[in-house]
Design a protein around this motif. Sequence first.
Motif, PDB file in Angstrom:
ATOM      1  N   ARG A   1     -53.112 -34.062 100.653  1.00  0.00           N
ATOM      2  CA  ARG A   1     -52.555 -35.059  99.741  1.00  0.00           C
ATOM      3  C   ARG A   1     -52.255 -34.478  98.358  1.00  0.00           C
ATOM      4  N   GLY A   2     -52.766 -33.277  98.076  1.00  0.00           N
ATOM      5  CA  GLY A   2     -52.409 -32.600  96.840  1.00  0.00           C
ATOM      6  C   GLY A   2     -51.210 -31.685  96.981  1.00  0.00           C
ATOM      7  N   LEU A   3     -50.581 -31.683  98.157  1.00  0.00           N
ATOM      8  CA  LEU A   3     -49.422 -30.832  98.414  1.00  0.00           C
ATOM      9  C   LEU A   3     -48.141 -31.648  98.547  1.00  0.00           C
ATOM     10  N   PHE A   4     -48.119 -32.582  99.507  1.00  0.00           N
ATOM     11  CA  PHE A   4     -46.906 -33.340  99.797  1.00  0.00           C
ATOM     12  C   PHE A   4     -46.765 -34.528  98.864  1.00  0.00           C
ATOM     13  N   ALA A   5     -45.553 -34.751  98.384  1.00  0.00           N
ATOM     14  CA  ALA A   5     -45.268 -35.891  97.516  1.00  0.00           C
ATOM     15  C   ALA A   5     -45.690 -37.190  98.199  1.00  0.00           C
ATOM     16  N   GLY A   6     -46.256 -38.105  97.405  1.00  0.00           N
ATOM     17  CA  GLY A   6     -46.730 -39.364  97.959  1.00  0.00           C
ATOM     18  C   GLY A   6     -48.095 -39.265  98.595  1.00  0.00           C
ATOM     19  N   GLN A   7     -48.954 -38.369  98.047  1.00  0.00           N
ATOM     20  CA  GLN A   7     -50.334 -38.234  98.529  1.00  0.00           C
ATOM     21  C   GLN A   7     -50.415 -37.858 100.010  1.00  0.00           C
ATOM     22  N   GLY A   8     -49.609 -36.878 100.409  1.00  0.00           N
ATOM     23  CA  GLY A   8     -49.673 -36.388 101.782  1.00  0.00           C
ATOM     24  C   GLY A   8     -48.682 -37.030 102.726  1.00  0.00           C
ATOM     25  N   ASP A   9     -47.706 -37.758 102.189  1.00  0.00           N
ATOM     26  CA  ASP A   9     -46.714 -38.437 103.024  1.00  0.00           C
ATOM     27  C   ASP A   9     -45.689 -37.432 103.541  1.00  0.00           C
ATOM     28  N   PHE A  10     -45.435 -37.413 104.853  1.00  0.00           N
ATOM     29  CA  PHE A  10     -44.468 -36.489 105.428  1.00  0.00           C
ATOM     30  C   PHE A  10     -43.760 -37.196 106.589  1.00  0.00           C
ATOM     31  N   ASP A  11     -42.834 -38.104 106.248  1.00  0.00           N
ATOM     32  CA  ASP A  11     -42.077 -38.831 107.258  1.00  0.00           C
ATOM     33  C   ASP A  11     -41.015 -37.941 107.885  1.00  0.00           C
ATOM     34  N   ILE A  12     -40.454 -38.404 109.001  1.00  0.00           N
ATOM     35  CA  ILE A  12     -39.392 -37.686 109.705  1.00  0.00           C
ATOM     36  C   ILE A  12     -38.071 -38.369 109.393  1.00  0.00           C
ATOM     37  N   PRO A  13     -37.040 -37.624 108.975  1.00  0.00           N
ATOM     38  CA  PRO A  13     -35.820 -38.251 108.470  1.00  0.00           C
ATOM     39  C   PRO A  13     -34.977 -38.921 109.551  1.00  0.00           C
ATOM     40  N   ALA A  14     -34.161 -39.872 109.112  1.00  0.00           N
ATOM     41  CA  ALA A  14     -33.198 -40.522 110.000  1.00  0.00           C
ATOM     42  C   ALA A  14     -32.091 -39.549 110.382  1.00  0.00           C
ATOM     43  N   ARG A  15     -31.515 -39.770 111.551  1.00  0.00           N
ATOM     44  CA  ARG A  15     -30.401 -38.955 112.049  1.00  0.00           C
ATOM     45  C   ARG A  15     -29.398 -39.879 112.731  1.00  0.00           C
ATOM     46  N   TYR A  16     -28.124 -39.553 112.616  1.00  0.00           N
ATOM     47  CA  TYR A  16     -27.123 -40.300 113.374  1.00  0.00           C
ATOM     48  C   TYR A  16     -26.023 -39.359 113.817  1.00  0.00           C
ATOM     49  N   ALA A  17     -25.410 -39.699 114.961  1.00  0.00           N
ATOM     50  CA  ALA A  17     -24.450 -38.786 115.579  1.00  0.00           C
ATOM     51  C   ALA A  17     -23.413 -39.562 116.366  1.00  0.00           C
ATOM     52  N   VAL A  18     -22.224 -38.969 116.476  1.00  0.00           N
ATOM     53  CA  VAL A  18     -21.175 -39.468 117.363  1.00  0.00           C
ATOM     54  C   VAL A  18     -20.694 -38.285 118.194  1.00  0.00           C
ATOM     55  N   GLY A  19     -20.160 -38.585 119.367  1.00  0.00           N
ATOM     56  CA  GLY A  19     -19.699 -37.515 120.227  1.00  0.00           C
ATOM     57  C   GLY A  19     -18.610 -37.967 121.175  1.00  0.00           C
ATOM     58  N   ILE A  20     -17.827 -37.005 121.652  1.00  0.00           N
ATOM     59  CA  ILE A  20     -16.818 -37.263 122.681  1.00  0.00           C
ATOM     60  C   ILE A  20     -16.955 -36.208 123.771  1.00  0.00           C
ATOM     61  N   ALA A  21     -16.536 -36.580 124.968  1.00  0.00           N
ATOM     62  CA  ALA A  21     -16.473 -35.647 126.088  1.00  0.00           C
ATOM     63  C   ALA A  21     -15.175 -35.914 126.829  1.00  0.00           C
ATOM     64  N   VAL A  22     -14.472 -34.852 127.210  1.00  0.00           N
ATOM     65  CA  VAL A  22     -13.173 -34.963 127.860  1.00  0.00           C
ATOM     66  C   VAL A  22     -13.193 -34.161 129.154  1.00  0.00           C
ATOM     67  N   GLU A  23     -12.778 -34.794 130.244  1.00  0.00           N
ATOM     68  CA  GLU A  23     -12.622 -34.091 131.512  1.00  0.00           C
ATOM     69  C   GLU A  23     -11.247 -33.424 131.500  1.00  0.00           C
ATOM     70  N   ALA A  24     -11.210 -32.175 131.054  1.00  0.00           N
ATOM     71  CA  ALA A  24      -9.937 -31.469 130.918  1.00  0.00           C
ATOM     72  C   ALA A  24      -9.282 -31.219 132.270  1.00  0.00           C
ATOM     73  N   THR A  25     -10.089 -30.840 133.261  1.00  0.00           N
ATOM     74  CA  THR A  25      -9.648 -30.681 134.648  1.00  0.00           C
ATOM     75  C   THR A  25     -10.779 -31.218 135.519  1.00  0.00           C
ATOM     76  N   PRO A  26     -10.576 -31.359 136.817  1.00  0.00           N
ATOM     77  CA  PRO A  26     -11.677 -31.829 137.657  1.00  0.00           C
ATOM     78  C   PRO A  26     -12.930 -30.958 137.594  1.00  0.00           C
ATOM     79  N   SER A  27     -12.793 -29.699 137.161  1.00  0.00           N
ATOM     80  CA  SER A  27     -13.958 -28.818 137.124  1.00  0.00           C
ATOM     81  C   SER A  27     -14.383 -28.403 135.713  1.00  0.00           C
TER      82      SER A  27
END
Length: 438
Positions: free
Chosen positions: A263-289
């Motif tokens: 608690r003397g290291l991390f800001a907020g008395q030892g608080d270490f949350d995991i950040p939000a993430r967001y993503a978008v994606g596309i996939a294209v079947e260029a040929t049957p294979s």
Amino acid sequence: MTRNARGKRRAEFARAGCAALCLAATGAVNATDGYFSHGYGMRSKGMGGVGVALPFDAMAGANNPAGMAWVGNRMDVGIDWFQPRRSAMRSGAAPGLNGSARSDSNDFAVPEFGYNRMLRDDLSLGITVYGAGGMNTDYPGGQLNCGAGPNTANLLCGSGRLGVNLMQLTVAPTVAWKPAAEHSIGVSPLFTFQRFRLVGAQAFDNAPGFPPFTSSPGNVTNNGYDSSRGFGARVGYLGRFDRLAFGASYSSRIHMSEFSKYRGLFAGQGDFDIPARYAVGIAVEATPSVTLAADIERIRYSSIAAIGNSSASPAPLGAANGPGFGWKDVDAVHLGVQWQYSRAITLRAGYNHTSNPIVANEVTFNILAPAVVQDHVTLGMSYALSAETEITAAYMHAFGNSVSGRSLFNAVLGPGAGGTESISMHQNSLGIAISKRF
């Protein structure tokens, strides 16, 4: 559903849960897109980390939970050999402060696990277990003087070895549903466990001869492992339109309990949350294979005080707005191609580029966490042993990168006395997974 069928399904989920707990106990180490992996699941890892619009397997819960409605009944178990090479150097400083070191911890085993069951043709229930992030450094001590005699201090002027070990493991139960034949939505509660340890940072623990850096002396370094737990959620959508698929996912901030021993290291008395993430994606079947895919992802490191606050913050370590690692938000681009070479063999390749979270004036604290790699190339292959069983391998190389900047010790010792510091890293990983359809 008959009583025997219900009992069989409960037994399958029990086995899946036991496997998840065993994997969770092993921890994880990743550091590619900041401290997140470049991909989740060996098929994704071999294809540049894509997966938002292209679900491959039961690891889809780590990429886009809506994808689990498309992967069928299956179990996927894998392990990745991850090898990050880290180094740090200080030059141009006052006598006794110049030196360099390489981290001695270079080889890590990173497990993964996914299980999915179709309850109906349009409804699935599964679980995915993966490393949410983590870093490990282990620099030898005795390079510097720091006023205590030759070869008595490490790169941050502490005693003994210098290093950090952060392990994060997430268990993601997932429900996915198809409201229409070509569209799905999914949700995953995220249960996350962290362990952390820091050694060798005594200079920042209000040590004699140094300024009073921390608000909580005795709770900065060398306190063994501490753990924290937290909860968040991920939601996603996936739609298929002829030969094109589109996906989107959002992972909330995961609010973690505090690391009380630090608690003397991390800001907020030892608080270490995991950040939000967001993503978008596309996939294209260029040929049957041949299938092409691309994802764009943003990771909100700057929203977490312990990660995003500047190391030059005037508040003491551990305070509500105390210093952090100074990481910026990053954008990651994932590109991949998949070729169905034959009925038994599938080949993959990919590229991943991420912006660098570490800027030049934040190098000193990031000697502990030199997550500076930006460009990754990947190769992958799957081989079907039978209609139900498949083996997949994936390789990743992250090209070396470095960041240099003026040391924070200039603020303590006077302009120029702290010199300039540089941190560097390159990486390799090689993984294998076995999949079973049922």
